[in-house]
Design a protein around this motif. Structure first.
Motif, PDB file in Angstrom:
ATOM      1  N   LEU A 120       0.828  -1.198   0.000  1.00  0.00           N
ATOM      2  CA  LEU A 120       0.000   0.000   0.000  1.00  0.00           C
ATOM      3  C   LEU A 120       0.863   1.249   0.000  1.00  0.00           C
ATOM      4  CD1 LEU A 120      -2.793   1.305   0.128  1.00  0.00           C
ATOM      5  CD2 LEU A 120      -2.630   1.193   2.637  1.00  0.00           C
ATOM      6  N   GLY A 121       1.871   1.269   0.840  1.00  0.00           N
ATOM      7  CA  GLY A 121       2.775   2.420   0.862  1.00  0.00           C
ATOM      8  C   GLY A 121       3.445   2.639  -0.473  1.00  0.00           C
ATOM      9  N   LEU A 122       3.846   1.536  -1.121  1.00  0.00           N
ATOM     10  CA  LEU A 122       4.489   1.633  -2.432  1.00  0.00           C
ATOM     11  C   LEU A 122       3.525   2.174  -3.483  1.00  0.00           C
ATOM     12  CD1 LEU A 122       6.919   1.032  -4.271  1.00  0.00           C
ATOM     13  CD2 LEU A 122       6.006  -1.289  -4.559  1.00  0.00           C
ATOM     14  N   MET A 123       2.287   1.648  -3.501  1.00  0.00           N
ATOM     15  CA  MET A 123       1.309   2.092  -4.499  1.00  0.00           C
ATOM     16  C   MET A 123       0.975   3.579  -4.327  1.00  0.00           C
ATOM     17  SD  MET A 123       0.765  -0.395  -6.543  1.00  0.00           S
ATOM     18  CE  MET A 123       2.498  -0.793  -6.256  1.00  0.00           C
ATOM     19  N   ILE A 124       0.778   4.010  -3.082  1.00  0.00           N
ATOM     20  CA  ILE A 124       0.471   5.423  -2.862  1.00  0.00           C
ATOM     21  C   ILE A 124       1.686   6.285  -3.202  1.00  0.00           C
ATOM     22  CG2 ILE A 124      -0.162   7.155  -1.133  1.00  0.00           C
ATOM     23  CD1 ILE A 124      -1.850   5.047   0.251  1.00  0.00           C
ATOM     24  N   GLY A 125       2.883   5.795  -2.883  1.00  0.00           N
ATOM     25  CA  GLY A 125       4.089   6.535  -3.245  1.00  0.00           C
ATOM     26  C   GLY A 125       4.225   6.702  -4.748  1.00  0.00           C
ATOM     27  N   LEU A 126       3.967   5.633  -5.488  1.00  0.00           N
ATOM     28  CA  LEU A 126       4.046   5.708  -6.947  1.00  0.00           C
ATOM     29  C   LEU A 126       2.931   6.591  -7.514  1.00  0.00           C
ATOM     30  CD1 LEU A 126       4.936   1.977  -7.672  1.00  0.00           C
ATOM     31  CD2 LEU A 126       6.413   3.960  -8.076  1.00  0.00           C
ATOM     32  N   ALA A 127       1.763   6.582  -6.862  1.00  0.00           N
ATOM     33  CA  ALA A 127       0.669   7.448  -7.302  1.00  0.00           C
ATOM     34  C   ALA A 127       1.051   8.921  -7.149  1.00  0.00           C
ATOM     35  CB  ALA A 127      -0.598   7.149  -6.505  1.00  0.00           C
ATOM     36  N   LEU A 128       1.653   9.276  -6.004  1.00  0.00           N
ATOM     37  CA  LEU A 128       2.028  10.678  -5.818  1.00  0.00           C
ATOM     38  C   LEU A 128       3.249  11.040  -6.659  1.00  0.00           C
ATOM     39  CD1 LEU A 128       4.694  11.457  -3.813  1.00  0.00           C
ATOM     40  CD2 LEU A 128       3.274  10.219  -2.175  1.00  0.00           C
ATOM     41  N   TYR A 129       4.067  10.038  -7.029  1.00  0.00           N
ATOM     42  CA  TYR A 129       5.200  10.320  -7.919  1.00  0.00           C
ATOM     43  C   TYR A 129       4.739  10.433  -9.369  1.00  0.00           C
ATOM     44  CZ  TYR A 129      10.244  10.653  -8.684  1.00  0.00           C
ATOM     45  OH  TYR A 129      11.509  11.115  -8.978  1.00  0.00           O
ATOM     46  N   SER A 130       3.459  10.128  -9.598  1.00  0.00           N
ATOM     47  CA  SER A 130       2.836  10.401 -10.889  1.00  0.00           C
ATOM     48  C   SER A 130       2.215  11.788 -10.889  1.00  0.00           C
ATOM     49  CB  SER A 130       1.748   9.365 -11.193  1.00  0.00           C
ATOM     50  OG  SER A 130       2.256   8.055 -11.200  1.00  0.00           O
ATOM     51  N   LYS A 131       1.545  12.126  -9.780  1.00  0.00           N
ATOM     52  CA  LYS A 131       0.891  13.420  -9.617  1.00  0.00           C
ATOM     53  C   LYS A 131       0.706  13.608  -8.116  1.00  0.00           C
ATOM     54  CE  LYS A 131      -2.778  15.973 -12.027  1.00  0.00           C
ATOM     55  NZ  LYS A 131      -3.964  15.834 -12.907  1.00  0.00           N
ATOM     56  N   VAL A 132       1.105  14.755  -7.602  1.00  0.00           N
ATOM     57  CA  VAL A 132       1.248  14.880  -6.148  1.00  0.00           C
ATOM     58  C   VAL A 132      -0.074  14.735  -5.402  1.00  0.00           C
ATOM     59  CG1 VAL A 132       3.376  16.224  -6.181  1.00  0.00           C
ATOM     60  CG2 VAL A 132       1.176  17.406  -6.350  1.00  0.00           C
ATOM     61  N   HIS A 133      -1.221  14.930  -6.069  1.00  0.00           N
ATOM     62  CA  HIS A 133      -2.449  14.768  -5.311  1.00  0.00           C
ATOM     63  C   HIS A 133      -2.760  13.299  -5.008  1.00  0.00           C
ATOM     64  CE1 HIS A 133      -4.177  14.213  -9.356  1.00  0.00           C
ATOM     65  NE2 HIS A 133      -5.264  13.722  -8.793  1.00  0.00           N
ATOM     66  N   GLY A 134      -1.822  12.407  -5.395  1.00  0.00           N
ATOM     67  CA  GLY A 134      -1.899  11.030  -4.936  1.00  0.00           C
ATOM     68  C   GLY A 134      -1.808  10.925  -3.421  1.00  0.00           C
ATOM     69  N   LEU A 135      -1.261  11.971  -2.776  1.00  0.00           N
ATOM     70  CA  LEU A 135      -1.220  11.996  -1.315  1.00  0.00           C
ATOM     71  C   LEU A 135      -2.619  11.936  -0.706  1.00  0.00           C
ATOM     72  CD1 LEU A 135       1.608  14.585  -0.561  1.00  0.00           C
ATOM     73  CD2 LEU A 135       1.544  12.203   0.187  1.00  0.00           C
ATOM     74  N   SER A 186       4.209   1.920   6.385  1.00  0.00           N
ATOM     75  CA  SER A 186       3.594   2.140   5.081  1.00  0.00           C
ATOM     76  C   SER A 186       3.621   3.616   4.691  1.00  0.00           C
ATOM     77  CB  SER A 186       2.155   1.625   5.099  1.00  0.00           C
ATOM     78  OG  SER A 186       1.561   1.706   3.828  1.00  0.00           O
ATOM     79  N   VAL A 187       3.279   4.469   5.665  1.00  0.00           N
ATOM     80  CA  VAL A 187       3.303   5.911   5.396  1.00  0.00           C
ATOM     81  C   VAL A 187       4.716   6.358   5.050  1.00  0.00           C
ATOM     82  CG1 VAL A 187       2.979   8.193   6.409  1.00  0.00           C
ATOM     83  CG2 VAL A 187       1.290   6.399   6.830  1.00  0.00           C
ATOM     84  N   ILE A 188       5.702   5.846   5.762  1.00  0.00           N
ATOM     85  CA  ILE A 188       7.096   6.221   5.497  1.00  0.00           C
ATOM     86  C   ILE A 188       7.511   5.802   4.091  1.00  0.00           C
ATOM     87  CG2 ILE A 188       9.496   5.744   6.147  1.00  0.00           C
ATOM     88  CD1 ILE A 188       8.508   5.599   9.066  1.00  0.00           C
ATOM     89  N   ILE A 189       7.092   4.598   3.673  1.00  0.00           N
ATOM     90  CA  ILE A 189       7.391   4.137   2.312  1.00  0.00           C
ATOM     91  C   ILE A 189       6.872   5.144   1.288  1.00  0.00           C
ATOM     92  CG2 ILE A 189       6.880   2.377   0.569  1.00  0.00           C
ATOM     93  CD1 ILE A 189       8.890   1.432   2.602  1.00  0.00           C
TER      94      ILE A 189
END
Length: 513
Positions: free
Chosen positions: A158-173, A199-202
Motif C-alpha cells: 500500500l505504501g508503495l502504491m500510494i508513493g508511486l501514485a504521488l510520484y505520478s501526480k502529487v495529489h496522490g497523497l 507504510s506511510v514512510i514508504i
C-alpha cells in the motif's frame, strides 16, 4: 443455464477498448498537454516544473526509449495503464460485493470520459497514476474485508502504491488523507499498528526526490502551483465551470447514475455495502471532490483534477445497477457507451474532415478556442515547414542551424514533438518561466542562441503571439511572416505564421533556476 464468466468478460472489455483507443490514436494527433510531456521523456529528471516524472518514464517505456516514436506509441502507456486499472476495479468490486458488481464497475470505469479517455488514452500524468490509485484502493479493500491489518507485506504494498501514485501526480497523497480519515472513524486501533507508519514512510520516500529537486530549483514547483490556488475573491463562474466540467468529464449519464446511486445508498445503506465499506468509499471520494469545489470558488481549476475522487463512487453505482438490472450490460450503460462512442466518432470526423473550426473567426486569432486544432494539422504543417526551411537554406535566405524560437510552452510542445523531429531544427524558448515551463531546463541541454544567429518563430493563428513585441530586442530584423494554411475539408481552418528573424544582436538573460 450456464453461469456467466465475468472474468472473461472483463478481458474481452479490455481487448476491445485497447483496439478502439489504438484506432482513435491513428486519427487524432497529440494534444497540447500530451506533446508537452514528451519533454519529460527526452530530458528525464527527479521532478519537473509542473509534475513529478512518472509520465515521462511511461513515455520512455512505451516508445522503447524513444526508438519507436509515433502518436500510438506515445499513448500506448496510457492505454495499457487504463487496462490494468480496469482489472483492479473489477477485483475491488468483486471483493466488496461480487463479480457482477466488479463487472459493472469496470464497465462504468471505461465509460466515464476521465478514466476512459483523459487518463486512459491521452498520455497525461493521470495515466500512470490510475494504475497505482486503483491498486491502492484494492489493497485498502483487502484490509477492510479480509481483516489483513497485521500483514506487513500488504502495508508495504500500500505504501508503495500510494508513493508511486504521488510520484505520478502529487495529489496522490490524498489516498493517505482519505484512508486516514476512514481509520480515524472506523479503525482507530490501526493507529497503534506500527505497520501503518512503516507504510506511510514508504510513501513519503517518494516525496524526497521531489523536494530535493525543488531545493535545487528554489522550490519553483510549489511557488508556481501556490500562485494558482491562493486567490481570495469569490469566483462563482469558476465554480460553475468546475461542476459542469466534472459533469461532462464523467460522462453526463454516468454523473447522473452516480447521483442517483448515492441517493439510493442513503436510503438503503445496508443493501449497498456494510457500514465500514460505505464509510471508506465516502472518505476516498467526497472530501476530495468537495476540496476542489471549494478551491474553484476562489481560483480557476480544471475538472480532471477531481477525477480520481469519483472512482470509489463507481462502486455505489455498480451495486445500484445490480439491484435494478439482471442484464450483462444494463440498458443505461449501453446508452452511456453509445453517447461516449458517438462523441468520439463525431470528434474524429470533425478533426479529420470538418471544413470549419469551432473557435474564433476573427483574423487576429483565427481558430482560437477550437479543441480540434489542438489534435490536428501539426504533422502535415511540420513537413510543409521542412520544405520551406530547406528552400531557405538552399537559397541562402537563412542559416542552416537556425533554431525555432518559442515564447510559450504552447505551442512549444507541438513544435518540439512534431516539428523538431521532422525538420531537425532545435527548439529554444525565450520568455518568463511561468510561460515557458520545462523549456527553461531543456534550453540548458541545447546549443544556445548566439550573436549573429538567425531563427524562426512559428505562430499558429489559434494561439496568437506577437514575436515583434517579444523578440525585437534580440534580432536586427523580423520579417513579415510566410503563411502556411491548415486546410481541412477543402477550407482553411487555421493559419501558421512563419517569421524569419535575422542576425541576433543581443542575447536574452538566462532564467535563474
Amino acid at each position: 443455464m450456464q453461469a456467466i464468466s465475468y472474468n472473461k468478460l472483463v478481458y474481452r472489455l479490455i481487448f476491445i477498448t485497447i483496439v478502439i483507443k489504438i484506432v482513435l490514436s491513428l486519427f487524432v494527433e497529440l494534444g497540447i498537454d500530451e506533446s508537452y510531456y514528451w519533454m519529460y521523456a527526452i530530458q528525464p529528471d527527479w521532478n519537473h516544473f509542473d509534475h513529478p516524472p512518472m509520465v515521462g518514464f511511461l513515455i520512455e517505456l512505451s516508445t522503447l526509449h524513444m526508438h519507436w516514436v509515433n502518436d500510438v506509441s506515445m499513448r500506448l502507456g496510457a492505454i495499457i495503464s487504463g487496462s490494468i486499472a480496469t482489472l483492479f476495479i473489477f477485483k475491488t468490486g468483486k471483493l466488496l460485493k461480487n463479480e457482477k458488481v466488479g463487472w459493472y464497475a469496470a464497465l462504468i470505469y471505461n465509460c466515464a470520459i476521465y478514466t476512459a479517455i483523459i487518463a486512459g488514452m491521452f498520455i497525461m500524468p493521470d495515466s500512470p497514476q490510475m494504475i497505482f490509485w486503483t491498486a491502492a484502493l484494492y489493497i485498502m479493500a483487502v484490509f477492510i474485508i479480509n481483516n489483513k491489518e497485521k500483514s506487513l507485506t500488504l502495508w508495504l504494498l500500500l505504501g508503495l502504491m500510494i508513493g508511486l501514485a504521488l510520484y505520478s501526480k502529487v495529489h496522490g497523497l490524498y489516498l493517505w488523507a482519505g484512508f486516514g480519515l476512514f481509520i480515524l472513524i472506523k479503525r482507530p486501533k490501526w493507529l497503534l499498528n506500527y505497520r501503518f507508519y512503516v507504510s506511510v514512510i514508504i510513501s513519503l520516500l517518494f516525496v524526497v526526490p521531489i523536494i530535493w529537486w525543488n531545493v535545487q530549483n528554489n522550490f519553483i514547483t510549489y511557488r508556481y502551483h501556490s500562485e494558482r490556488v491562493t486567490h481570495t475573491s469569490l469566483h462563482i463562474d469558476d465554480f460553475l465551470r468546475e461542476v459542469l466540467g466534472e459533469f461532462a468529464y464523467q460522462n453526463p449519464l454516468i454523473f447522473v447514475l452516480i447521483v442517483v446511486a448515492l441517493i439510493y445508498t442513503i436510503k438503503n445503506r445496508k443493501v449497498i455495502f456494510n457500514n465500514a465499506i460505505n464509510t471508506w468509499l465516502v472518505c476516498m471520494s467526497i472530501p476530495m471532490i468537495a476540496l476542489f469545489w471549494g478551491i474553484s470558488l476562489f481560483n480557476a481549476t480544471l475538472p480532471h483534477w477531481s477525477g480520481p475522487g469519483y472512482i470509489p463512487l463507481y462502486f455505489f453505482a455498480a451495486v445500484y445497477l445490480q439491484e435494478k438490472s439482471v442484464k450483462v450490460v444494463p440498458a443505461f450503460l449501453k446508452t452511456a457507451y453509445g453517447l461516449l462512442l458517438g462523441v468520439l466518432i463525431l470528434g474524429v470526423l470533425i478533426v479529420q474532415l470538418a471544413p470549419f473550426n469551432l473557435g474564433s473567426q476573427d483574423k487576429a486569432n483565427f481558430g482560437e478556442y477550437c479543441p480540434t486544432l489542438d489534435v490536428s494539422g501539426w504533422n502535415h504543417f511540420s513537413h510543409e515547414l521542412d520544405t520551406l526551411m530547406e528552400h531557405d537554406i538552399t537559397k541562402g535566405i537563412m542559416k542552416p542551424d537556425a533554431p525555432i524560437i518559442v515564447g510559450k510552452m504552447f505551442p512549444g510542445g507541438h513544435l518540439e514533438y512534431y516539428t523538431h523531429r521532422i525538420t531537425g531544427h532545435r527548439v529554444l524558448a525565450i520568455g518568463p518561466l511561468d510561460e515557458i515551463h520545462k523549456f527553461a531546463w531543456l534550453n540548458k541541454d541545447r546549443k544556445p542562441l548566439q550573436i549573429g544567429d538567425d531563427a524562426y518563430c512559428v505562430v499558429p493563428s489559434n494561439l496568437p503571439f506577437n514575436p515583434n513585441e517579444a523578440f525585437a530586442q534580440y534580432f536586427s530584423v523580423i520579417e513579415q511572416p510566410e503563411v502556411i494554411p491548415q486546410i481541412r475539408g477543402g477550407k482553411i481552418v487555421r493559419y501558421f505564421y512563419i517569421y524569419r528573424m535575422k542576425n541576433c544582436k543581443a542575447l536574452p538573460q538566462p532564467i535563474a533556476l
